[in-house]
Write a protein that holds these residues in place. Structure first.
Motif, PDB file in Angstrom:
ATOM      1  N   SER A 188      14.210  -2.819 -11.707  1.00  0.00           N
ATOM      2  CA  SER A 188      13.334  -2.334 -10.258  1.00  0.00           C
ATOM      3  C   SER A 188      12.149  -1.533 -10.861  1.00  0.00           C
ATOM      4  CB  SER A 188      14.393  -1.601  -9.276  1.00  0.00           C
ATOM      5  OG  SER A 188      13.594  -0.949  -8.379  1.00  0.00           O
ATOM      6  N   PRO A 189      11.101  -1.681 -10.206  1.00  0.00           N
ATOM      7  CA  PRO A 189       9.958  -0.836 -10.560  1.00  0.00           C
ATOM      8  C   PRO A 189      10.159   0.643  -9.559  1.00  0.00           C
ATOM      9  CG  PRO A 189       9.240  -2.969  -9.873  1.00  0.00           C
ATOM     10  CD  PRO A 189      10.514  -2.800  -9.543  1.00  0.00           C
ATOM     11  N   GLY A 190      11.239   0.687  -8.906  1.00  0.00           N
ATOM     12  CA  GLY A 190      11.476   2.126  -8.083  1.00  0.00           C
ATOM     13  C   GLY A 190      10.558   2.034  -6.749  1.00  0.00           C
ATOM     14  N   SER A 191      10.239   3.185  -6.275  1.00  0.00           N
ATOM     15  CA  SER A 191       9.576   3.224  -5.076  1.00  0.00           C
ATOM     16  C   SER A 191       8.410   4.221  -5.351  1.00  0.00           C
ATOM     17  CB  SER A 191      10.654   3.820  -3.987  1.00  0.00           C
ATOM     18  OG  SER A 191      10.885   5.135  -4.403  1.00  0.00           O
ATOM     19  N   ILE A 192       7.398   4.086  -4.129  1.00  0.00           N
ATOM     20  CA  ILE A 192       6.318   4.903  -4.245  1.00  0.00           C
ATOM     21  C   ILE A 192       6.068   5.624  -3.020  1.00  0.00           C
ATOM     22  CG2 ILE A 192       4.872   3.488  -5.818  1.00  0.00           C
ATOM     23  CD1 ILE A 192       3.406   2.485  -3.316  1.00  0.00           C
ATOM     24  N   ASP A 193       5.314   6.921  -3.052  1.00  0.00           N
ATOM     25  CA  ASP A 193       5.060   7.287  -1.773  1.00  0.00           C
ATOM     26  C   ASP A 193       3.618   7.157  -1.405  1.00  0.00           C
ATOM     27  OD1 ASP A 193       7.402   8.821  -1.742  1.00  0.00           O
ATOM     28  OD2 ASP A 193       6.791  10.405  -2.980  1.00  0.00           O
ATOM     29  N   LEU A 194       3.352   6.888   0.109  1.00  0.00           N
ATOM     30  CA  LEU A 194       2.182   6.928   0.553  1.00  0.00           C
ATOM     31  C   LEU A 194       1.810   8.363   1.282  1.00  0.00           C
ATOM     32  CD1 LEU A 194       2.963   3.564   3.073  1.00  0.00           C
ATOM     33  CD2 LEU A 194       2.018   3.804   0.529  1.00  0.00           C
ATOM     34  N   VAL A 195       0.499   8.772   0.379  1.00  0.00           N
ATOM     35  CA  VAL A 195       0.280  10.135   0.675  1.00  0.00           C
ATOM     36  C   VAL A 195      -1.076  10.519   1.147  1.00  0.00           C
ATOM     37  CG1 VAL A 195      -0.072  12.320  -0.735  1.00  0.00           C
ATOM     38  CG2 VAL A 195       1.720  10.689  -1.542  1.00  0.00           C
ATOM     39  N   LEU A 196      -1.164  11.426   2.118  1.00  0.00           N
ATOM     40  CA  LEU A 196      -2.453  11.669   2.639  1.00  0.00           C
ATOM     41  C   LEU A 196      -2.923  13.084   1.975  1.00  0.00           C
ATOM     42  CD1 LEU A 196      -4.473  11.324   5.104  1.00  0.00           C
ATOM     43  CD2 LEU A 196      -3.037  12.937   6.539  1.00  0.00           C
ATOM     44  N   HIS A 197      -4.135  12.981   1.691  1.00  0.00           N
ATOM     45  CA  HIS A 197      -4.973  14.307   0.965  1.00  0.00           C
ATOM     46  C   HIS A 197      -6.004  14.542   1.963  1.00  0.00           C
ATOM     47  CE1 HIS A 197      -3.062  13.632  -2.910  1.00  0.00           C
ATOM     48  NE2 HIS A 197      -2.950  12.018  -2.629  1.00  0.00           N
ATOM     49  N   LEU A 200      10.187  10.991   3.890  1.00  0.00           N
ATOM     50  CA  LEU A 200      10.354   9.450   3.900  1.00  0.00           C
ATOM     51  C   LEU A 200       9.645   9.050   5.450  1.00  0.00           C
ATOM     52  CD1 LEU A 200      12.978   8.936   5.712  1.00  0.00           C
ATOM     53  CD2 LEU A 200      14.158   9.218   3.605  1.00  0.00           C
ATOM     54  N   ALA A 201       9.574   7.864   5.312  1.00  0.00           N
ATOM     55  CA  ALA A 201       9.051   7.203   6.756  1.00  0.00           C
ATOM     56  C   ALA A 201      10.058   7.259   7.711  1.00  0.00           C
ATOM     57  CB  ALA A 201       8.459   5.757   6.535  1.00  0.00           C
ATOM     58  N   PRO A 240       3.789  -6.537  -9.021  1.00  0.00           N
ATOM     59  CA  PRO A 240       4.675  -5.287  -8.534  1.00  0.00           C
ATOM     60  C   PRO A 240       3.968  -5.084  -7.185  1.00  0.00           C
ATOM     61  CG  PRO A 240       3.498  -4.600 -10.382  1.00  0.00           C
ATOM     62  CD  PRO A 240       3.110  -6.031 -10.249  1.00  0.00           C
ATOM     63  N   LEU A 241       4.424  -5.030  -6.191  1.00  0.00           N
ATOM     64  CA  LEU A 241       3.850  -4.681  -4.822  1.00  0.00           C
ATOM     65  C   LEU A 241       4.738  -3.980  -3.952  1.00  0.00           C
ATOM     66  CD1 LEU A 241       1.913  -8.095  -3.979  1.00  0.00           C
ATOM     67  CD2 LEU A 241       0.962  -5.999  -4.714  1.00  0.00           C
ATOM     68  N   ALA A 242       4.328  -3.097  -3.032  1.00  0.00           N
ATOM     69  CA  ALA A 242       5.033  -2.500  -1.957  1.00  0.00           C
ATOM     70  C   ALA A 242       5.536  -3.693  -1.090  1.00  0.00           C
ATOM     71  CB  ALA A 242       4.086  -1.614  -1.071  1.00  0.00           C
ATOM     72  N   GLU A 243       6.692  -3.319  -0.638  1.00  0.00           N
ATOM     73  CA  GLU A 243       7.708  -4.287   0.184  1.00  0.00           C
ATOM     74  C   GLU A 243       6.945  -4.850   1.384  1.00  0.00           C
ATOM     75  OE1 GLU A 243      11.596  -3.010   0.973  1.00  0.00           O
ATOM     76  OE2 GLU A 243      10.633  -0.937   1.594  1.00  0.00           O
ATOM     77  N   LEU A 280       3.695  10.763   3.767  1.00  0.00           N
ATOM     78  CA  LEU A 280       3.860  10.045   4.849  1.00  0.00           C
ATOM     79  C   LEU A 280       4.923   9.206   4.888  1.00  0.00           C
ATOM     80  CD1 LEU A 280      -0.137   9.297   5.691  1.00  0.00           C
ATOM     81  CD2 LEU A 280       1.308  11.204   6.370  1.00  0.00           C
ATOM     82  N   ALA A 281       5.110   8.599   3.833  1.00  0.00           N
ATOM     83  CA  ALA A 281       6.226   7.395   3.895  1.00  0.00           C
ATOM     84  C   ALA A 281       6.595   6.888   2.663  1.00  0.00           C
ATOM     85  CB  ALA A 281       5.431   5.821   4.615  1.00  0.00           C
ATOM     86  N   ARG A 282       7.676   6.016   2.416  1.00  0.00           N
ATOM     87  CA  ARG A 282       7.985   5.774   1.167  1.00  0.00           C
ATOM     88  C   ARG A 282       8.318   4.203   1.144  1.00  0.00           C
ATOM     89  NH1 ARG A 282      11.915   9.540  -0.737  1.00  0.00           N
ATOM     90  NH2 ARG A 282       9.994  10.445  -1.389  1.00  0.00           N
ATOM     91  N   ARG A 283       7.726   3.723   0.254  1.00  0.00           N
ATOM     92  CA  ARG A 283       8.081   1.955  -0.010  1.00  0.00           C
ATOM     93  C   ARG A 283       8.429   1.795  -1.132  1.00  0.00           C
ATOM     94  NH1 ARG A 283       7.032   2.807   4.655  1.00  0.00           N
ATOM     95  NH2 ARG A 283       5.592   2.000   5.889  1.00  0.00           N
ATOM     96  N   THR A 284       9.420   0.632  -1.265  1.00  0.00           N
ATOM     97  CA  THR A 284      10.156   0.117  -2.354  1.00  0.00           C
ATOM     98  C   THR A 284       9.233  -0.747  -2.901  1.00  0.00           C
ATOM     99  OG1 THR A 284      12.335   0.446  -1.331  1.00  0.00           O
ATOM    100  CG2 THR A 284      11.884  -1.208  -3.236  1.00  0.00           C
ATOM    101  N   VAL A 285       9.167  -0.744  -4.327  1.00  0.00           N
ATOM    102  CA  VAL A 285       8.067  -1.789  -4.977  1.00  0.00           C
ATOM    103  C   VAL A 285       9.146  -2.875  -5.543  1.00  0.00           C
ATOM    104  CG1 VAL A 285       6.625  -2.111  -7.102  1.00  0.00           C
ATOM    105  CG2 VAL A 285       6.781   0.187  -5.847  1.00  0.00           C
ATOM    106  N   VAL A 286       8.491  -4.111  -5.297  1.00  0.00           N
ATOM    107  CA  VAL A 286       9.406  -5.115  -5.689  1.00  0.00           C
ATOM    108  C   VAL A 286       8.455  -6.213  -6.380  1.00  0.00           C
ATOM    109  CG1 VAL A 286      10.591  -5.262  -3.457  1.00  0.00           C
ATOM    110  CG2 VAL A 286       8.714  -6.408  -3.305  1.00  0.00           C
ATOM    111  N   TRP A 287       9.056  -7.209  -7.251  1.00  0.00           N
ATOM    112  CA  TRP A 287       8.338  -8.230  -7.852  1.00  0.00           C
ATOM    113  C   TRP A 287       8.198  -9.243  -7.028  1.00  0.00           C
ATOM    114  CZ3 TRP A 287       6.623  -6.890 -12.519  1.00  0.00           C
ATOM    115  CH2 TRP A 287       7.247  -5.861 -13.175  1.00  0.00           C
TER     116      TRP A 287
END
Length: 289
Positions: free
Chosen positions: A245-254, A288-289, A225-228, A158-165
């Motif tokens: 940087s921890p990178g990014s994560i995907d928000l996913v619907l199942h 991506l979002a 580490p949290l989504a921005e 559904l969307a992508r979010r950057t993970v930040v410290w």
């Protein structure tokens, strides 16, 4: 009269935290959203929002007072349309989501709006960790599950979010981590990034709730580490410049296999609209979002 279109833009700016995200959510330009807010202010006869150079938005007293009325006006508008069209949804819908979705800005309001707009539908929400919720989906105890995960792990992106410290930490010694319990994609990404960079770390605080994580961060117990989009209001931090940087994560619907109730199908579509995704093919194409 207060325009429902302008009211929707007003609430979307509030729920998403700014004009940029609101424009993306509503598939519009920022100038269109700004025009809606200006027109609404003219209709209301008051300044409703203050916007600084950095894009942050602050509500005036009149803006805060309008929120409840705006939600009720849009709810009644949608309910009237559904009733007249005979499209009010019925049946049971069961959705599972992690705590940061449940605590996040805007998403619980989406669920509340769905319940009010479709009084003949019965909504059940379960909050838990990824593995437990996906297991419940596998045995068809849930209709939809929202997760945070890697791109290759299946489901509908559904969307992508950057993970930040976020938080404060000493520049010497092991990095004190404030994390959710395992399994947690934030935790996995953070530890992987630290170990790859050869930086020592230690778990200092574990909480199953976003509220607990934020409290520990604000108390100065370490870094998290949290989504921005979850970091609004946290203490200022410079660790993003000193930690990998921890990178990014995907928000996913199942969604569960088999026939879904009308209510379950309708909620799934509403969730996609919430993230600006027109449908499964659109989500896979855009990625991506």
């Amino acid at each position: 009269m207060l325009s429902p279109i302008c009211l929707r833009s007003f609430l979307t700016v509030i729920d998403t935290g700014g004009f940029t995200e609101a424009a993306r959510r509503l598939n519009a330009t920022q100038s269109t959203i700004s025009g809606h807010i200006k027109r609404l202010e003219e209709q209301a006869g008051h300044r409703l929002m203050e916007r600084d150079r950095g894009g942050s938005v602050a509500l005036t007293l009149q803006g805060r007072e309008l929120i409840g009325y705006a939600r009720e006006i849009l709810r009644l508008d949608q309910e009237a349309r559904s009733r007249l069209a005979g499209t009010s949804l019925t049946g049971l819908v069961r959705v599972g989501l992690p705590d940061d979705f449940a605590s996040g800005r805007g998403f619980t309001q989406l669920l509340a709006d769905f319940a009010r707009q479709h009084p003949d539908a019965r909504l059940e929400v379960e909050v838990g960790n990824r593995d437990r919720l996906l297991s419940a989906l596998d045995v068809q105890r849930l209709d939809h599950v929202l997760t945070k995960q890697d791109r290759a792990a299946g489901g509908e992106i559904l969307a992508r979010r950057t993970v930040v410290w976020m938080g404060l930490a000493s520049t010497t010694g092991a990095v004190p981590l404030i994390v959710f319990p395992e399994p947690c994609i934030y935790r996995e990404r953070a530890i992987r990034a630290l170990e790859k960079a050869g930086i020592p770390w230690a778990v200092a605080y574990v909480s199953p709730s976003l509220a607990g994580i934020l409290a520990a961060v604000n108390a100065g117990l370490g870094v998290s580490p949290l989504a921005e989009d979850l970091t609004e209001g946290l203490v200022p931090s410079i660790v993003n410049q000193t930690l990998p940087s921890p990178g990014s994560i995907d928000l996913v619907l199942h969604s569960r296999a088999g026939q879904l109730t009308r209510a379950a199908t309708g909620l799934g579509d509403l969730i996609r609209q919430h993230y600006g995704v027109a449908g499964i093919q659109g989500a896979k194409r855009n990625n991506l979002a």
